[in-house]
Design a protein around this motif. Structure first.
Motif, mmCIF file in Angstrom:
data_model
loop_
_atom_site.group_PDB
_atom_site.id
_atom_site.type_symbol
_atom_site.label_atom_id
_atom_site.label_comp_id
_atom_site.label_asym_id
_atom_site.label_seq_id
_atom_site.Cartn_x
_atom_site.Cartn_y
_atom_site.Cartn_z
ATOM 1 N N VAL A 180 0.870 -1.173 0.000
ATOM 2 C CA VAL A 180 0.000 0.000 0.000
ATOM 3 C C VAL A 180 0.910 1.227 0.000
ATOM 4 O O VAL A 180 1.541 1.530 1.015
ATOM 5 N N PRO A 181 1.023 1.938 -1.129
ATOM 6 C CA PRO A 181 1.951 3.056 -1.227
ATOM 7 C C PRO A 181 1.455 4.294 -0.493
ATOM 8 O O PRO A 181 0.264 4.449 -0.226
ATOM 9 N N LYS A 182 2.373 5.178 -0.179
ATOM 10 C CA LYS A 182 2.045 6.432 0.466
ATOM 11 C C LYS A 182 1.431 7.392 -0.538
ATOM 12 O O LYS A 182 1.773 7.364 -1.724
ATOM 13 N N GLY A 183 0.505 8.240 -0.080
ATOM 14 C CA GLY A 183 -0.099 9.247 -0.944
ATOM 15 C C GLY A 183 -1.593 9.055 -1.087
ATOM 16 O O GLY A 183 -2.201 8.207 -0.421
ATOM 17 N N THR A 184 -2.209 9.844 -1.944
ATOM 18 C CA THR A 184 -3.641 9.731 -2.221
ATOM 19 C C THR A 184 -3.857 8.613 -3.227
ATOM 20 O O THR A 184 -3.404 8.696 -4.369
ATOM 21 N N ILE A 185 -4.528 7.570 -2.801
ATOM 22 C CA ILE A 185 -4.683 6.371 -3.623
ATOM 23 C C ILE A 185 -6.109 5.845 -3.521
ATOM 24 O O ILE A 185 -6.840 6.174 -2.582
ATOM 25 N N THR A 186 -6.502 5.037 -4.505
ATOM 26 C CA THR A 186 -7.798 4.357 -4.469
ATOM 27 C C THR A 186 -7.570 2.913 -4.059
ATOM 28 O O THR A 186 -6.809 2.192 -4.709
ATOM 29 N N LEU A 187 -8.207 2.515 -2.983
ATOM 30 C CA LEU A 187 -8.061 1.163 -2.454
ATOM 31 C C LEU A 187 -9.138 0.248 -3.013
ATOM 32 O O LEU A 187 -10.315 0.607 -3.038
ATOM 33 N N ASP A 188 -8.749 -0.944 -3.457
ATOM 34 C CA ASP A 188 -9.731 -1.978 -3.771
ATOM 35 C C ASP A 188 -9.886 -2.855 -2.528
ATOM 36 O O ASP A 188 -9.346 -2.542 -1.460
ATOM 37 N N GLY A 189 -10.618 -3.939 -2.657
ATOM 38 C CA GLY A 189 -10.867 -4.768 -1.490
ATOM 39 C C GLY A 189 -9.592 -5.314 -0.861
ATOM 40 O O GLY A 189 -9.446 -5.332 0.362
ATOM 41 N N LYS A 190 -8.652 -5.739 -1.698
ATOM 42 C CA LYS A 190 -7.415 -6.346 -1.200
ATOM 43 C C LYS A 190 -6.550 -5.333 -0.461
ATOM 44 O O LYS A 190 -6.103 -5.572 0.666
ATOM 45 N N THR A 191 -6.304 -4.188 -1.092
ATOM 46 C CA THR A 191 -5.469 -3.172 -0.448
ATOM 47 C C THR A 191 -6.225 -2.474 0.681
ATOM 48 O O THR A 191 -5.627 -2.048 1.671
ATOM 49 N N GLY A 192 -7.546 -2.355 0.547
ATOM 50 C CA GLY A 192 -8.343 -1.752 1.611
ATOM 51 C C GLY A 192 -8.302 -2.577 2.879
ATOM 52 O O GLY A 192 -8.251 -2.039 3.995
ATOM 53 N N LEU A 193 -8.313 -3.894 2.712
ATOM 54 C CA LEU A 193 -8.231 -4.786 3.860
ATOM 55 C C LEU A 193 -6.885 -4.614 4.562
ATOM 56 O O LEU A 193 -6.807 -4.529 5.791
ATOM 57 N N ALA A 194 -5.815 -4.530 3.770
ATOM 58 C CA ALA A 194 -4.486 -4.324 4.349
ATOM 59 C C ALA A 194 -4.402 -2.971 5.056
ATOM 60 O O ALA A 194 -3.831 -2.852 6.139
ATOM 61 N N TYR A 195 -4.986 -1.949 4.457
ATOM 62 C CA TYR A 195 -4.975 -0.601 5.029
ATOM 63 C C TYR A 195 -5.664 -0.582 6.391
ATOM 64 O O TYR A 195 -5.230 0.093 7.321
#
Length: 350
Positions: A180-195
């Motif tokens: 999950v990179p730093k900055g303004t990003i759009t999260l999908d289910g996979k990266t959102g779960l990690a976030y």
């Protein structure tokens, strides 16, 4: 993958369905939503409640919901599980605002109906939704009117269903192979779960994680209530159907969708946490007297209830507690030694 995931679906699981039911025209949407709700709606048999009369959502009464994120539903886990994420949501249509209060899972408190002091998240393991509601109601000295539970797959499915959410991530990290990179990003289910799951790389630890959980809850809620949410209603219903339970009825949902939408335009985010301390080799969060009182009064104001100048005495929360139960957060601990950096992982961490 554990818990906040479920939480998210919680507030959504409730609201989404109500909003969709009253804003989308067409019998198919209505019938699909009603059918889904019939499957997830389950009443709860409680032994105690602070309400003399049940709140009336039809009459636009302020009400509260306990959101529980349960650590089962994936990875082959089928046991009862624990509520490793807990949020209390108060909804006030007259004030046109809602409050989300995160509760630390390790809070040392009375497990009502089980007869012991333990971590708050163990209430679900011992007695499911009913014991969780009773214990949180006792801790916060407010009525808990409804519940929503979400299992660990919920957040991922729901984020995907709404087409992702945008966040400003302050920490570049990789969790279990998910970057999950730093900055303004759009999260999908996979990266959102990690976030929502990441804890150890956050300087604030579990507190930082809970802030991100509340952020995800709020952003999913807003997305669900937008046109994006309506256009993807079938995906949303599928996510809700597979991963959540609630005691709210279909009629409640319709009333929420009709009468409570302004209450979700302003969402206040709060945190109840104590100080970490080891007791018998186990890590707990011990709450400060003033800290707990302030949290209680905040929620009471949101529910239109009278506030208190001191913690109530002689009830199941304060009666017979050891010196470890509460500490004076103006002078320090009354007993024992504070250990901010001590942590024992008893298996309930993500």
């Amino acid at each position: 993958m554990r818990v906040y995931q479920k939480v998210i679906l919680g507030i959504l699981g409730i609201l989404v369905i109500g909003v969709i039911g009253v804003t989308v025209y067409g019998m198919r949407v209505y019938e699909d939503t009603s059918k889904t709700f019939d499957q997830i709606s389950q009443t709860v048999d409680r032994t105690t409640t602070k309400r003399k009369e049940a709140v009336s959502i039809e009459d636009r009464d302020p009400f509260s919901i306990l959101l529980l994120g349960i650590d089962t539903g994936a990875l082959g886990r089928t046991e009862q599980g624990r509520s490793d994420s807990m949020m209390v949501v108060t909804v006030n249509p007259e004030k046109k605002e809602s409050t989300i209060l995160s509760l630390d899972r390790d809070i040392y408190t009375q497990i009502v109906g089980y007869g012991t002091l333990d971590k708050l998240n163990h209430a679900y393991a011992f007695g499911g939704e009913a014991m969780s509601m009773d214990s949180v109601e006792n801790l916060l000295d407010i009525p808990i009117d409804h519940y929503v539970t979400i299992n660990m797959q919920g957040m991922r499915d729901l984020i995907d269903a709404v087409g992702g959410i945008e966040v400003t991530n302050e920490i570049d990290f990789t969790l279990e192979g998910v970057h999950v990179p730093k900055g303004t990003i759009t999260l999908d289910g996979k990266t959102g779960l990690a976030y929502a799951r990441m804890r150890k790389q956050d300087p604030e630890g579990d507190i930082g994680r809970q802030k991100r959980q509340r952020e995800v809850v709020e952003k999913i809620l807003k997305k669900v209530m937008s046109l994006d949410g309506v256009s993807n209603y079938q995906k949303i219903l599928k996510a809700v159907e597979k991963n959540s339970k609630t005691d709210l009825t279909w009629e409640d949902m319709l009333d929420i969708g009709t009468n409570y939408i302004p209450a979700f335009t302003t969402i206040n985010q709060e945190q109840l946490q104590g100080e970490g301390q080891l007791m018998n080799g186990v890590y707990y969060q011990l709450l400060g007297i003033n800290q707990l009182l302030n949290a209680q009064n905040l929620l009471k104001e949101q529910l239109g209830l009278p506030t208190n100048d001191t913690l109530s005495q002689g009830d199941e929360y304060t009666d017979g507690y050891s010196d470890y139960q509460l500490y004076d957060d103006t002078t320090g601990y009354s007993d024992g030694e504070e250990t901010d950096d001590a942590y024992v992982d008893d298996g309930s961490s993500y």
